[in-house]
Design a protein around this motif. Structure first.
Motif, PDB file in Angstrom:
ATOM      1  N   SER A 175       0.824  -1.213   0.000  1.00 54.06           N
ATOM      2  CA  SER A 175       0.000   0.000   0.000  1.00 54.06           C
ATOM      3  C   SER A 175       0.855   1.258   0.000  1.00 54.06           C
ATOM      4  O   SER A 175       0.497   2.261  -0.630  1.00 54.06           O
ATOM      5  CB  SER A 175      -0.938   0.003   1.211  1.00 54.06           C
ATOM      6  OG  SER A 175      -1.859  -1.068   1.151  1.00 54.06           O
ATOM      7  N   LYS A 204      -4.593  -0.258   1.208  1.00 50.62           N
ATOM      8  CA  LYS A 204      -5.398  -0.444  -0.002  1.00 50.62           C
ATOM      9  C   LYS A 204      -6.680  -1.202   0.295  1.00 50.62           C
ATOM     10  O   LYS A 204      -7.707  -0.982  -0.355  1.00 50.62           O
ATOM     11  CB  LYS A 204      -4.594  -1.144  -1.095  1.00 50.62           C
ATOM     12  CG  LYS A 204      -4.527  -2.659  -1.036  1.00 50.62           C
ATOM     13  CD  LYS A 204      -3.772  -3.213  -2.222  1.00 50.62           C
ATOM     14  CE  LYS A 204      -3.840  -4.746  -2.266  1.00 50.62           C
ATOM     15  NZ  LYS A 204      -5.166  -5.235  -2.679  1.00 50.62           N
ATOM     16  N   THR A 225      -6.325   3.528  -2.184  1.00 50.44           N
ATOM     17  CA  THR A 225      -5.645   3.841  -3.438  1.00 50.44           C
ATOM     18  C   THR A 225      -6.337   4.971  -4.198  1.00 50.44           C
ATOM     19  O   THR A 225      -7.513   5.266  -3.983  1.00 50.44           O
ATOM     20  CB  THR A 225      -5.570   2.610  -4.358  1.00 50.44           C
ATOM     21  OG1 THR A 225      -6.878   2.075  -4.524  1.00 50.44           O
ATOM     22  CG2 THR A 225      -4.651   1.552  -3.785  1.00 50.44           C
TER      23      THR A 225
END
Length: 825
Positions: free
Chosen positions: A514, A527, A532
Motif C-alpha cells: 500500500s 489499499k 488507493t
C-alpha cells in the motif's frame, strides 16, 4: 536426460545459471518449502491486524536469511556467478504459500464468513518502483514518522480514524526496516563469500554486490546495477509475503539508469543484456516442471479471492503461475513512443531464455516502428514461450479514457495478473466473471441450469424466471431472455465487487504494498481500506465465442430452417446430445463460427457484446447510487437498498472521501481456467459436450478456426473492443516447424491485429511434432508405463495457457489436448 537448452543465454554465466535453474525445477522441491516451525509466533494479540501483518512480514524476511532454515529452503545463499541476489521462497497461485500466522484463533474461526484468509492477498497491483529508486525506503520511514507526529497532535480527526492512520504508518515503518535488514543480510553474505573466493574477478563482483546491498533499497539508486537490484529486492519482499505483484513498466523504470551508465562508460549494452537475463532468471527460480511432485507441494488454502467470491483454481495449471508481469513499450504520459533501449534488451533477454515466467508484454499501436515489431517477432520465435503478449494501445488507452480516467494515467497503464490492464502504481483491482453458457442455459430454461434430475423439476434455479423453450415463439424473444439474464448476472457481479469495500479493513491488509500505491501513503489508508487513488473492478465475460456460435446455430436451424424445435434442442442439451447425435454433428460442423470472418457469427458476437456493454453501464449506475454517492434525495430508499446488499451506514464517499470511485471495466476472458469453467457448464448448442472446455478468452472455440489466422483477426474488426478496457485476449499457437517462413509474414499478423482493432493477442510458436511427442510421453507417464524422468527432455517447452505461460508437461491433460487442437500455420 536433461532439457535441451544448449546455447540459451547471451553469456556463459547466464547459460550456467539457466541450466542450474531448469535442473532444479525438475527435481523434487517439496523440501524447499518453509514450515510453520521455522517462524516464531507473532506476539501481542492486542495489536491491530495490520500491525500483526507487518510483524509477520518482518518474521518472514528474517526467516529467509536464517542459515539454519536455508539448509532446506535455499533462501540465504548466493549462487555461483549470480549478479543479482536474494531468493524468493517457494509458492505460487496454484500451490499457495507458507507464511507466519498472524491471525488469532478467534479470527481464524470467523474468516470463513468473508471467504478470505491470509492467502487471499494475491496482489494484482503494480508498486511504484520509481519512488523507491529515487527516494529509498529510508525516505518512506521518515515520511511515515512525520505523519505519525502530525496525526498524534491533530484534533480534527476522529480518534478512531487517527488510530487507524497511526497503525498504518507504524506498519509501513516495520516493513521498510525489515526489507532494509534483509538487504543488509545479503551484503554480509556477499562479503563472507568474497572472503572465501579465490578467483579475483568473482571476488570483485561479490564485493560490488555487498556494496550495492548496503545502499539499496534503503537509499536512492544511482547506477543501473543498483537500480535493478533495488527493484528485485522490492519484488522479492512482496512475493515472499503473499503479494503476487508485477514488475510494471520495467523499461521505463530502469532505462534512465542504463542510459546514464552508458554515457559514463560504466556499462556496455552486452553487460546490460546479461543483467536483464539474470533478473528474469531470478524471477523464474520457483518454477516446478515435474508433475510427479506437485501434490507434495500443495499448500493452498480455502480463501483464494480477488473480490468477495472464492476463485476456484485449476491448481495444476496454476502451479507455475506467479502473476508477475513486465510491460514494455507503449506510450509516455505525453503520448509519445515510449520504446527505448531497455525495451529491446528485455525482449532479447526473454527470447534468449525461453522461460515461462515472468510474463513479458509489449504495448504497440498503429504508429509503432517497424523495428519494435520486428524485435517482437524475433523474441516470440526465439523464445518459443508465448511471449511477449501484444497489447493494442489504440484500443486499451481509449477504453480506459472513456471510463473517466485522465488520459495521462491511461497512457501509463500496466499489466498485472494474467493480462489485466491496470493503472501503473495507482489502483487497487478486483474482478468477477460471468459464464455466458450459464446465461444461455437460463435463457433457454426459465432461469435454470440444465439437469435431468427430476427432483429439481426444470433445473437448478439461479436466475429470475423467464420464458421456457416451450414458450419462446421466435428468436427475438430468446434474445430478450438473453439480455435479461446478462443484466441479472452483471448486476450480481458488480454488487459483489462494490461490496469488497463495504467493510473497512480486512484480515489481509498489506501495508508495504500500500505504501507503494498512489493515494495510500498520503491518506494513511491501506489499499484494503479503500486507500488507493483509483479502484477498478474488472468484469469478464466467459465463453462468449461458444455462446455466439450456439445462438447462431439456434437462429439458423430452429427459427430459419426449422430443422429442429427449440424444445428438442433443450432436451438434447440436457441429455448431452445422447439420442441427438445428428444435431450435435450439425451444430459442430457448421462453418458459421466466430473466428472465421463469418458474418452471421460475428454479428451475433457483436450483439452479445452490445448487451454486455449496456448491462455494465446500468450496473454501475445502480451500484454508484447504492454504495458510493451521498444521497441528495430518496435517502430512506437508498438506505433500504444498501441493507438489501448487506451494507448499512455511510456512503463510501462519506466513509473514504469523495475521491473514492469504482471504475467498472468490462472485458472477455477466461484466463487459464477455460477447462475448469467448462466443467460447470452443460452441453451447448455450438456442438460442445457437457463439461468440455470452453473457448480460451475471446479466441475461436478450439477446432473451429477453419479459415486461418487472418480471418480470425478479421472477426474482431467490428466488435468495438475499445468499450472493454478490462481486455479481450485472442490466443494463437502457430506451427513454426518450417524455419524458412519469412519473418515479415508474422510481422504482418501483428500489424493486422492492430489494424483490425484487436485488444490483446498472444502467439506461441511451437514445433507441432515436438509437442505431440511431449504429449505422448505425458500419457505414458500418466498410465505408469514410464517414469516422470521421461518428461525431462521436454520440460523446457513453454506454452501460453490462456492467461499465463507454463511448461507444457505441467498443464492438465485436457489443456494439453486443447492446445494440440489449436495449432495452426
Amino acid at each position: 536426460m536433461e532439457s535441451d537448452m544448449t546455447g540459451r543465454g547471451s553469456t556463459l554465466r547466464v547459460q550456467k545459471l539457466l541450466k542450474e535453474l531448469l535442473n532444479r525445477a525438475f527435481s523434487d522441491r517439496s523440501a524447499e518449502w518453509f514450515e510453520d516451525s521455522m517462524f516464531p509466533p507473532v506476539r501481542n494479540e492486542n495489536r491491530s491486524i495490520i500491525e500483526r501483518r507487518a510483524l509477520s512480514f518482518k518474521l518472514m524476511l528474517e526467516a529467509m536469511v536464517s542459515k539454519e532454515n536455508s539448509k532446506t529452503t535455499n533462501t540465504y545463499l548466493i549462487k555461483e556467478g549470480e549478479l543479482i541476489v536474494g531468493n524468493i521462497p517457494m509458492g505460487s497461485v496454484g500451490f499457495g504459500k507458507v507464511y507466519p500466522q498472524y491471525l488469532t484463533e478467534e479470527e481464524k474461526r470467523l474468516i470463513s464468513a468473508a471467504n478470505r484468509d491470509m492467502q487471499s492477498t494475491f496482489g494484482h497491483n503494480i508498486p511504484d518502483h520509481k519512488k523507491v529508486l529515487t527516494k529509498g525506503l529510508n525516505w518512506l520511514i521518515r515520511f511515515c514518522t512525520d505523519k505519525i507526529n502530525e496525526t498524534s497532535i491533530c484534533s480534527t480527526i476522529r480518534e478512531y480514524r487517527k488510530g487507524r492512520k497511526i497503525e498504518f504508518y507504524n506498519s509501513v515503518i516495520i516493513c521498510c526496516n525489515a526489507v532494509i535488514k534483509y538487504a543488509e543480510a545479503f551484503a554480509d553474505l556477499a562479503d563472507e563469500y568474497a572472503g572465501k573466493e579465490k578467483d579475483v574477478s568473482r571476488q570483485m563482483e561479490l564485493k560490488e554486490i555487498a556494496r550495492i546491498c548496503r545502499k539499496v533499497p534503503a537509499n536512492p539508486a544511482e547506477t543501473f546495477h543498483e537500480a535493478i537490484q533495488s527493484v528485485y529486492f522490492i519484488h522479492l519482499a512482496l512475493h515472499s509475503t503473499l503479494d503476487y505483484i508485477s514488475l510494471g513498466r520495467l523499461d521505463q523504470t530502469l532505462d534512465p539508469y542504463l542510459k546514464k551508465d552508458l554515457r559514463k562508460g560504466i556499462i556496455t549494452e552486452d553487460k546490460a543484456l546479461e543483467l536483464y537475463e539474470c533478473l528474469l532468471i531470478k524471477c523464474a527460480e520457483r518454477i516446478n516442471t515435474n508433475p510427479a511432485y506437485f501434490l507434495k507441494q500443495d499448500h493452498s488454502s480455502f480463501g483464494g479471492v480477488f473480490g468477495d467470491s472464492p476463485v476456484f483454481l485449476d491448481q495444476i495449471a496454476s502451479a507455475n503461475n506467479f502473476l508477475q508481469n513486465i510491460v514494455l513499450g507503449g506510450l509516455t504520459k505525453e503520448g509519445k513512443d515510449a520504446s527505448n533501449l531497455s525495451t529491446f534488451l528485455i525482449l532479447r533477454a526473454s527470447g534468449n531464455l525461453g522461460l515461462p515466467t515472468p510474463i513479458i508484454n509489449i504495448r504497440l499501436n498503429k504508429d509503432s516502428s517497424p523495428e519494435i515489431i520486428k524485435e517482437t517477432v524475433r523474441s516470440l520465435r526465439n523464445g518459443r514461450n508465448g511471449m511477449p503478449a501484444v497489447f493494442n494501445d489504440d484500443i486499451i488507452v481509449e477504453g480506459l479514457r472513456k471510463n473517466g480516467i485522465p488520459l495521462k494515467d491511461c497512457r501509463d497503464y500496466g499489466v498485472d495478473g494474467c493480462w489485466e490492464p491496470i493503472l501503473n502504481a495507482k489502483c487497487d483491482w478486483v474482478f468477477g466473471m460471468v459464464n455466458f453458457l450459464t446465461i444461455l442455459e437460463c435463457s433457454l430454461n426459465a432461469g435454470c441450469t440444465f439437469t435431468t434430475d427430476p427432483s429439481l423439476l426444470r433445473g437448478v434455479k439461479i436466475s429470475h424466471i423467464t420464458q421456457s423453450a416451450e414458450e419462446i415463439k421466435n428468436f427475438n424473444e430468446l434474445m430478450e431472455n438473453v439480455k435479461s439474464n446478462i443484466q441479472f448476472f452483471v448486476d450480481k457481479t458488480a454488487i459483489q465487487a462494490y461490496s469488497f469495500y463495504s467493510v473497512e479493513g480486512s484480515v489481509n491488509p498489506t501495508p508495504f504494498l500500500s505504501s507503494l500505491l498512489g493515494g495510500c501513503l498520503e491518506a494513511g489508508m491501506d489499499k484494503t481500506w479503500g486507500g488507493t487513488e483509483y479502484h477498478i473492478s474488472g468484469l469478464l465475460a466467459v465463453a462468449m465465442p461458444n455462446c455466439a456460435n450456439a445462438l447462431a446455430n439456434i437462429k439458423k436451424y430452429v427459427f430459419e430452417e426449422r430443422r429442429f424445435t427449440l424444445t428438442q434442442v433443450v432436451d438434447a442439451l440436457k441429455n448431452n446430445f445422447n439420442g441427438y447425435e445428428e444435431m450435435k454433428n450439425t451444430f459442430w460442423s457448421d462453418n458459421n463460427k466466430f473466428g472465421n470472418n463469418s458474418k452471421e457469427a460475428d454479428e451475433m458476437m457483436k450483439e452479445l457484446l452490445d448487451y454486455l456493454y449496456n448491462a455494465g453501464i446500468n450496473a454501475k449506475r445502480l451500484c454508484d447510487e447504492t454504495f458510493i454517492a451521498i444521497p441528495q434525495k430518496d435517502f430512506e430508499k437508498i438506505c433500504s437498498n444498501r441493507t438489501i446488499c448487506h451494507y448499512e451506514g455511510l456512503s463510501m464517499h462519506e466513509k473514504y472521501g469523495k475521491r473514492f470511485n469504482m471504475i467498472f471495466n468490462l472485458g472477455c476472458g477466461t484466463f487459464g481456467q477455460y477447462t475448469l469453467m467448462g466443467k460447470s457448464a452443460g452441453a451447448s448448442a455450438d456442438g460442445r459436450g457437457r463439461g468440455e472446455p470452453v473457448a480460451a478468452n475471446l479466441s475461436p472455440v478450439t477446432g473451429t478456426m477453419r479459415n486461418g489466422v487472418g480471418n480470425a483477426i478479421a472477426s474482431l474488426r467490428d466488435l468495438e473492443l475499445g468499450r472493454f478496457p478490462a481486455g479481450a485476449a485472442i490466443d494463437f499457437c502457430l506451427d513454426d516447424t518450417d524455419d524458412g517462413t519469412d519473418e515479415a509474414y508474422y510481422e504482418n499478423i501483428i500489424r493486422e491485429f492492430i489494424g483490425e482493432n484487436g485488444s490483446i493477442m498472444t502467439i506461441t510458436f511451437a514445433d507441432a511434432a515436438e509437442l505431440d511427442k511431449a504429449f505422448n510421453v505425458c500419457e505414458a507417464v500418466r498410465s505408469g508405463e514410464k517414469s516422470a524422468e521421461a518428461l525431462h527432455p521436454y520440460a523446457h517447452i513453454a506454452v501460453r495457457v490462456g492467461g499465463f505461460n507454463a511448461p507444457f508437461v505441467t498443464i492438465p491433460r485436457e489443456q494439453q489436448l486443447t492446445y494440440l487442437s489449436r495449432i495452426t500455420k
